[in-house]
Design a protein around this motif. Structure first.
Motif, mmCIF file in Angstrom:
data_model
loop_
_atom_site.group_PDB
_atom_site.id
_atom_site.type_symbol
_atom_site.label_atom_id
_atom_site.label_comp_id
_atom_site.label_asym_id
_atom_site.label_seq_id
_atom_site.Cartn_x
_atom_site.Cartn_y
_atom_site.Cartn_z
ATOM 1 N N ALA A 230 -1.317 7.481 2.023
ATOM 2 C CA ALA A 230 -2.100 6.240 1.991
ATOM 3 C C ALA A 230 -2.620 5.981 0.587
ATOM 4 O O ALA A 230 -2.598 4.849 0.089
ATOM 5 C CB ALA A 230 -3.250 6.315 2.986
ATOM 6 N N ALA A 231 -3.087 7.055 -0.084
ATOM 7 C CA ALA A 231 -3.590 6.904 -1.453
ATOM 8 C C ALA A 231 -2.465 6.502 -2.400
ATOM 9 O O ALA A 231 -2.651 5.647 -3.281
ATOM 10 C CB ALA A 231 -4.237 8.213 -1.917
ATOM 11 N N LEU A 232 -1.286 7.112 -2.237
ATOM 12 C CA LEU A 232 -0.150 6.753 -3.088
ATOM 13 C C LEU A 232 0.275 5.309 -2.859
ATOM 14 O O LEU A 232 0.659 4.607 -3.800
ATOM 15 C CB LEU A 232 1.028 7.688 -2.817
ATOM 16 C CG LEU A 232 0.965 9.095 -3.417
ATOM 17 C CD1 LEU A 232 2.195 9.887 -3.005
ATOM 18 C CD2 LEU A 232 0.852 9.048 -4.929
ATOM 19 N N ALA A 233 0.235 4.850 -1.608
ATOM 20 C CA ALA A 233 0.623 3.473 -1.308
ATOM 21 C C ALA A 233 -0.289 2.487 -2.016
ATOM 22 O O ALA A 233 0.177 1.496 -2.613
ATOM 23 C CB ALA A 233 0.591 3.243 0.203
ATOM 24 N N VAL A 234 -1.586 2.739 -1.987
ATOM 25 C CA VAL A 234 -2.536 1.860 -2.679
ATOM 26 C C VAL A 234 -2.329 1.935 -4.179
ATOM 27 O O VAL A 234 -2.301 0.921 -4.884
ATOM 28 C CB VAL A 234 -3.982 2.245 -2.299
ATOM 29 C CG1 VAL A 234 -4.982 1.448 -3.142
ATOM 30 C CG2 VAL A 234 -4.226 2.005 -0.819
ATOM 31 N N GLN A 235 -2.142 3.168 -4.692
ATOM 32 C CA GLN A 235 -1.960 3.370 -6.125
ATOM 33 C C GLN A 235 -0.698 2.661 -6.631
ATOM 34 O O GLN A 235 -0.675 2.113 -7.736
ATOM 35 C CB GLN A 235 -1.853 4.872 -6.417
ATOM 36 C CG GLN A 235 -1.713 5.241 -7.874
ATOM 37 C CD GLN A 235 -2.975 4.934 -8.664
ATOM 38 O OE1 GLN A 235 -4.069 5.003 -8.124
ATOM 39 N NE2 GLN A 235 -2.828 4.592 -9.937
ATOM 40 N N ALA A 236 0.333 2.620 -5.809
ATOM 41 C CA ALA A 236 1.600 2.003 -6.213
ATOM 42 C C ALA A 236 1.627 0.499 -5.987
ATOM 43 O O ALA A 236 2.641 -0.148 -6.257
ATOM 44 C CB ALA A 236 2.753 2.650 -5.458
ATOM 45 N N GLY A 237 0.543 -0.056 -5.462
ATOM 46 C CA GLY A 237 0.467 -1.493 -5.253
ATOM 47 C C GLY A 237 1.060 -1.980 -3.955
ATOM 48 O O GLY A 237 1.285 -3.184 -3.780
ATOM 49 N N LEU A 238 1.281 -1.063 -3.011
ATOM 50 C CA LEU A 238 1.849 -1.463 -1.722
ATOM 51 C C LEU A 238 0.789 -1.968 -0.750
ATOM 52 O O LEU A 238 1.130 -2.547 0.290
ATOM 53 C CB LEU A 238 2.611 -0.292 -1.092
ATOM 54 C CG LEU A 238 3.821 0.219 -1.892
ATOM 55 C CD1 LEU A 238 4.446 1.419 -1.191
ATOM 56 C CD2 LEU A 238 4.850 -0.882 -2.076
ATOM 57 N N GLY A 239 -0.482 -1.695 -1.049
ATOM 58 C CA GLY A 239 -1.564 -2.225 -0.227
ATOM 59 C C GLY A 239 -2.054 -1.258 0.830
ATOM 60 O O GLY A 239 -1.386 -0.282 1.185
ATOM 61 N N THR A 240 -3.251 -1.558 1.351
ATOM 62 C CA THR A 240 -3.873 -0.690 2.350
ATOM 63 C C THR A 240 -3.159 -0.757 3.698
ATOM 64 O O THR A 240 -3.199 0.201 4.471
ATOM 65 C CB THR A 240 -5.349 -1.073 2.533
ATOM 66 O OG1 THR A 240 -5.420 -2.458 2.905
ATOM 67 C CG2 THR A 240 -6.134 -0.852 1.247
ATOM 68 N N THR A 241 -2.500 -1.885 3.989
ATOM 69 C CA THR A 241 -1.800 -2.006 5.272
ATOM 70 C C THR A 241 -0.670 -0.999 5.369
ATOM 71 O O THR A 241 -0.471 -0.353 6.409
ATOM 72 C CB THR A 241 -1.254 -3.430 5.451
ATOM 73 O OG1 THR A 241 -2.335 -4.361 5.387
ATOM 74 C CG2 THR A 241 -0.544 -3.564 6.787
ATOM 75 N N VAL A 242 0.085 -0.844 4.282
ATOM 76 C CA VAL A 242 1.171 0.142 4.267
ATOM 77 C C VAL A 242 0.608 1.545 4.403
ATOM 78 O O VAL A 242 1.152 2.390 5.137
ATOM 79 C CB VAL A 242 2.003 0.012 2.981
ATOM 80 C CG1 VAL A 242 3.029 1.140 2.887
ATOM 81 C CG2 VAL A 242 2.698 -1.338 2.941
ATOM 82 N N GLY A 243 -0.500 1.814 3.703
ATOM 83 C CA GLY A 243 -1.127 3.130 3.804
ATOM 84 C C GLY A 243 -1.573 3.437 5.223
ATOM 85 O O GLY A 243 -1.364 4.547 5.731
ATOM 86 N N ALA A 244 -2.171 2.445 5.896
ATOM 87 C CA ALA A 244 -2.621 2.652 7.268
ATOM 88 C C ALA A 244 -1.436 2.889 8.196
ATOM 89 O O ALA A 244 -1.474 3.764 9.078
ATOM 90 C CB ALA A 244 -3.423 1.444 7.736
ATOM 91 N N ALA A 245 -0.374 2.117 8.006
ATOM 92 C CA ALA A 245 0.820 2.305 8.832
ATOM 93 C C ALA A 245 1.408 3.694 8.634
ATOM 94 O O ALA A 245 1.891 4.325 9.589
ATOM 95 C CB ALA A 245 1.857 1.235 8.491
#
Length: 478
Positions: free
Chosen positions: A288-303
């Motif tokens: 989830a942290a990597l997803a946010v860091q890479a600009g994919l957003g919190t929705t991708v991290g939650a999924a």
């Protein structure tokens, strides 16, 4: 293999059995790989190893962990090609060293299965807790990762996984492989996106001047934790077609394939993990942290949290099946209570062993989270404990392969070198826990491992004596 049954009209005892020889190579290898939750390994191995070793030693530790397990794999398949043994290591060592090795290995493996199966339930709780935490208005509220919430999640995970395992192996295989396949693509997308965002920073990662043997070995212990028990597919030998050929392939697929995948994932993820320290410290899971860091957003991290929870759950189902068949083998040998040998007449599953393992694991991990305080810290300690406990069976199996081949007059220098190096690596991994202990609470695991094995060994000895005593009056009456 048999359980309890009912008497027929002629006094014959009709005993239900496990279904023999219905798993093919493809199914067994798929189950073996899927049960090691590759998506979760890709998500967690890099950050856990990085925490233990630092930037410059992370990929070294992951690669060395894979090599160590491959070296141990060669002695194991020497036995797998000769013997069909549902107790795997426990049964194998007794072929060479006799009863004392069977008792000692059995005690270590019982302890290891409780840790391993319990750790998988912890991961389900960790990822579901991370998902709930990410949806809260107050980011400082870590209650989803703490004791009360986690106990409820553990109970639900074991209840559902046990129900699936109770219904039989075929249902388990379909669910395990399906969930594992669904969980991999999203984790790969996050890993590649993170690498594209940060770059690989190879100059730093391959700076051998920063290499530290002590910290690297701590990372090796963590890497091995995601591969340990790789021979568990041997527990399904009685239910596999041509097990002497197919079981060795399934065994070695885990360290070779997944070891390589985890090493590459570590190289790709480390730069992003170093930049995502803020999100990680706030309670976000690594993907989830990597997803946010890479600009994919919190929705991708939650999924991702939900997908990985499902992957952990699939592995939990697989290891409940492995662990209960191991317990069944020990019970049939008289080392665990006889009620564990009961086979369900309809589903052909060791249903009593399934329920017993789930209860034992639930109790153990609930106590661990209560004492340590949060599921993440408890899981980190548990992975270290698992490797320390399983080191003993691996050292014995490495020595056993040398003795077995020398006894049969075989000249196998390559095997002997692998066995010596693999056994020494596992022994040193444990010794390093005393010499260069990890941070608390994992620093206590070196002596807790000894206590756990001794306690289970005492329980096995007590069970064996009670069953032997019960058989003597029956024999006298006969």
């Amino acid at each position: 293999m048999s359980g309890t049954g009912s008497k027929g009209a002629a006094g014959h005892v009709e005993t239900p059995h496990l279904e023999a020889g219905h798993l093919g190579r493809g199914t067994l290898v798929s189950l073996s790989l899927a049960s090691f939750f590759p998506a979760v390994g890709i998500a967690l191995v890099p950050t856990l190893v990085l925490t233990a070793t630092g930037n410059a030693s992370a990929w070294h530790a992951t690669l060395l962990a894979a090599v160590c397990v491959v070296l141990i794999g060669r002695p194991i398949i020497v036995f797998a090609r000769r013997f069909v043994a549902t107790g795997s290591l426990y049964s194998y060592v007794s072929e060479v060293f006799g009863p004392w090795a069977r008792y000692l290995t059995g005690a270590a493996m019982v302890s290891g299965f409780v840790c391993g199966v319990g750790g998988l339930a912890m991961l389900v709780g960790l990822f579901v807790g991370s998902f709930v935490h990410g949806r809260q208005a107050d980011p400082t509220d870590l209650s989803p990762l703490e004791f009360p919430t986690q106990v409820v999640l553990f109970a639900l995970a074991f209840l559902i996984a046990s129900a699936i395992a109770y219904r039989g192996l075929d249902s388990s295989v379909r669910i395990v492989v399906g969930l594992a396949a669904l969980s991999i693509p999203l984790v790969l997308v996050i890993t590649i996106a993170s690498a594209r965002h940060t770059g690989l920073q190879l100059a730093t990662q391959f700076d051998f001047a920063q290499f530290s043997m002590g910290s690297t070995l701590r990372g090796v212990a963590i890497g091995i934790a995601f591969l340990v028990g790789f021979e568990s597919s041997a527990a399904l030998a009685a239910e596999t077609r041509d097990p002497r050929r197919n079981v060795p392939v399934a065994i070695m697929a885990v360290p070779v394939v997944l070891g390589a995948v985890y090493t590459v994932a570590t190289i790709l993820q480390v730069p992003g993990l170093l930049q995502a320290g803020g999100q990680l410290s706030a309670g976000a899971s690594p993907p989830a942290a990597l997803a946010v860091q890479a600009g994919l957003g919190t929705t991708v991290g939650a999924a991702t949290d939900l997908v990985l929870a499902a992957a952990c759950f699939s592995s939990l189902i697989a290891f409940v099946n492995y662990g209960t068949r191991f317990a069944l083998a020990m019970a049939e040998d008289g080392l665990l209570p006889a009620f564990l040998t009961r086979i369900h007449p309809k589903f052909h599953s060791p249903h009593v062993a399934v329920v017993s393992l789930a209860v034992a694991c639930f109790t153990f991990i609930s106590a661990a989270v209560f004492l340590i305080g949060d599921v993440a810290s408890a899981y980190n300690a548990l992975t270290t404990l698992l490797v320390y406990i399983w080191a003993l069976p691996y050292v014995l199996i490495a020595a056993g392969a040398i003795v077995l081949t020398r006894r049969t007059g075989e000249l196998r220098p390559g095997l002997w070198i692998s066995a010596v190096l693999g056994g020494a690596a596992m022994a040193w991994t444990y010794a390093n826990g005393w010499i260069n202990p990890p941070a608390a609470p994992a620093d206590s695991m070196a002596w807790i491992a000894v206590v756990a094995v001794v306690v289970v060994l005492a329980l096995i000895a007590l069970s064996s004596l009670r069953r032997r005593g019960a058989r003597q009056p029956a024999a006298a009456e006969g």
